[in-house]
Design an enzyme around this catalytic site. Structure first.
Site, PDB file in Angstrom:
ATOM      1  N   ASP A 117      10.989 -13.620  -5.956  1.00 45.87           N
ATOM      2  CA  ASP A 117      10.971 -13.296  -4.526  1.00 45.87           C
ATOM      3  C   ASP A 117       9.710 -12.487  -4.200  1.00 45.87           C
ATOM      4  O   ASP A 117       9.380 -11.538  -4.924  1.00 45.87           O
ATOM      5  CB  ASP A 117      12.220 -12.489  -4.154  1.00 45.87           C
ATOM      6  CG  ASP A 117      13.500 -13.317  -4.279  1.00 45.87           C
ATOM      7  OD1 ASP A 117      13.392 -14.540  -4.505  1.00 45.87           O
ATOM      8  OD2 ASP A 117      14.597 -12.752  -4.157  1.00 45.87           O
ATOM      9  N   LYS A 121       6.641  -7.229   2.446  1.00 46.03           N
ATOM     10  CA  LYS A 121       6.334  -5.939   3.091  1.00 46.03           C
ATOM     11  C   LYS A 121       5.860  -4.933   2.058  1.00 46.03           C
ATOM     12  O   LYS A 121       6.482  -4.795   0.991  1.00 46.03           O
ATOM     13  CB  LYS A 121       7.579  -5.389   3.800  1.00 46.03           C
ATOM     14  CG  LYS A 121       7.923  -6.192   5.027  1.00 46.03           C
ATOM     15  CD  LYS A 121       9.029  -5.541   5.823  1.00 46.03           C
ATOM     16  CE  LYS A 121       9.329  -6.404   7.037  1.00 46.03           C
ATOM     17  NZ  LYS A 121      10.740  -6.525   7.313  1.00 46.03           N
ATOM     18  N   THR A 192      10.502 -25.787 -12.743  1.00 47.44           N
ATOM     19  CA  THR A 192      11.692 -25.141 -12.196  1.00 47.44           C
ATOM     20  C   THR A 192      12.051 -25.877 -10.899  1.00 47.44           C
ATOM     21  O   THR A 192      11.283 -26.691 -10.395  1.00 47.44           O
ATOM     22  CB  THR A 192      11.435 -23.653 -11.890  1.00 47.44           C
ATOM     23  OG1 THR A 192      10.686 -23.557 -10.674  1.00 47.44           O
ATOM     24  CG2 THR A 192      10.679 -22.965 -13.008  1.00 47.44           C
TER      25      THR A 192
END
Ligand code: SAM
Length: 215
Positions: A117, A121, A192
């Site tokens: 992920d 931010k 993947t």
């Protein structure tokens, strides 16, 4: 990973023989768990487990542990294991920041991070699995000759990961900005789920292999 809560997934995972029970903080116990002395390699953010299980089928001489924080995602991996059981695979449902509860110093030969992920931010930078904070944890659990392999199609995350290596005292062993056109690094590559999805859209895949040096 699309997040759809699947009712009963937590219970199904809790009852699965392939998943380490949550209360069992099993650092130092992997030889007992697998019943052999084989090296242990881990994938953090394993998703539905496809990469890990394909790797495990090709390498029965290695034990693999897949780590995933969401039950509803891990459930898919468990269902695949039930269809095609692999003696050298186990899973842990956990948030990776707790990883040192599950692996002792020098217990892991290799860490895989695939399409982690991005946490774009800046205030969430410490949550990125390639951040210095995570590299410090991997340094503890890796064997002296161990290494980490990271693949992504996210350039910002990859650049961030590259930048983190030097201050964390890791060195880059190999790096490519286009894995699928790099004959050497792509040899034996296992795709993947995310890699297949993003490379089919034409996105280049970035990969590095890094190892910690002594400090
Ligand atoms: N590795 C798979 C692939 O390449 O197809 C899945 C990639 S998906 C974008 C990232 C996965 O990592 C998700 O299933 C997510 O739940 C899991 N994940 C992200 N951060 C995690 C963390 N801190 N601890 C455990 N799992 C994490």
């Amino acid at each position: 990973m699309r997040l759809r809560n699947i009712p009963g997934s937590r219970e199904a995972i809790g009852n699965s023989e392939y998943v380490i029970p949550e209360e069992n903080e099993c650092a130092g116990k992997w030889k007992e768990i697998f019943g052999n002395e084989q090296p242990v390699h881990i994938e953090i953010g394993t998703g539905k487990g496809r990469f890990l299980m394909e790797l495990a089928e090709k390498h029965p001489e290695i034990n693999y542990v897949g780590i995933e924080k969401y039950s509803s995602v891990l459930l898919r991996a468990i269902q695949k294991m039930e269809e095609n059981p692999l003696p050298n695979v186990r899973f842990i449902r956990m948030e990776a920041e707790h990883i040192l509860r599950y692996f002792e110093k020098g217990e892991v030969g290799r860490v895989y991070l695939n399409f982690s992920d991005p946490w774009p931010k800046e205030r969430h930078a410490k949550r990125r699995l390639v951040s210095r904070e995570f590299l410090d944890r991997y340094r503890v659990l890796l064997k002296p000759d161990g290494h980490l392999e990271f693949k992504t199609d996210n350039k910002d995350l990859f650049d961030f990961g590259v930048e983190q290596t030097e201050p964390a005292h890791w060195e880059i062993i190999e790096i490519t900005y286009d894995l699928h056109h790099d004959e050497k690094m792509n040899a034996g590559n296992i795709m993947t789920e995310y890699e297949e999805r993003f490379s089919s859209k034409g996105n280049p895949i970035y990969k590095y292999i890094i190892k910690p040096y002594k400090i």
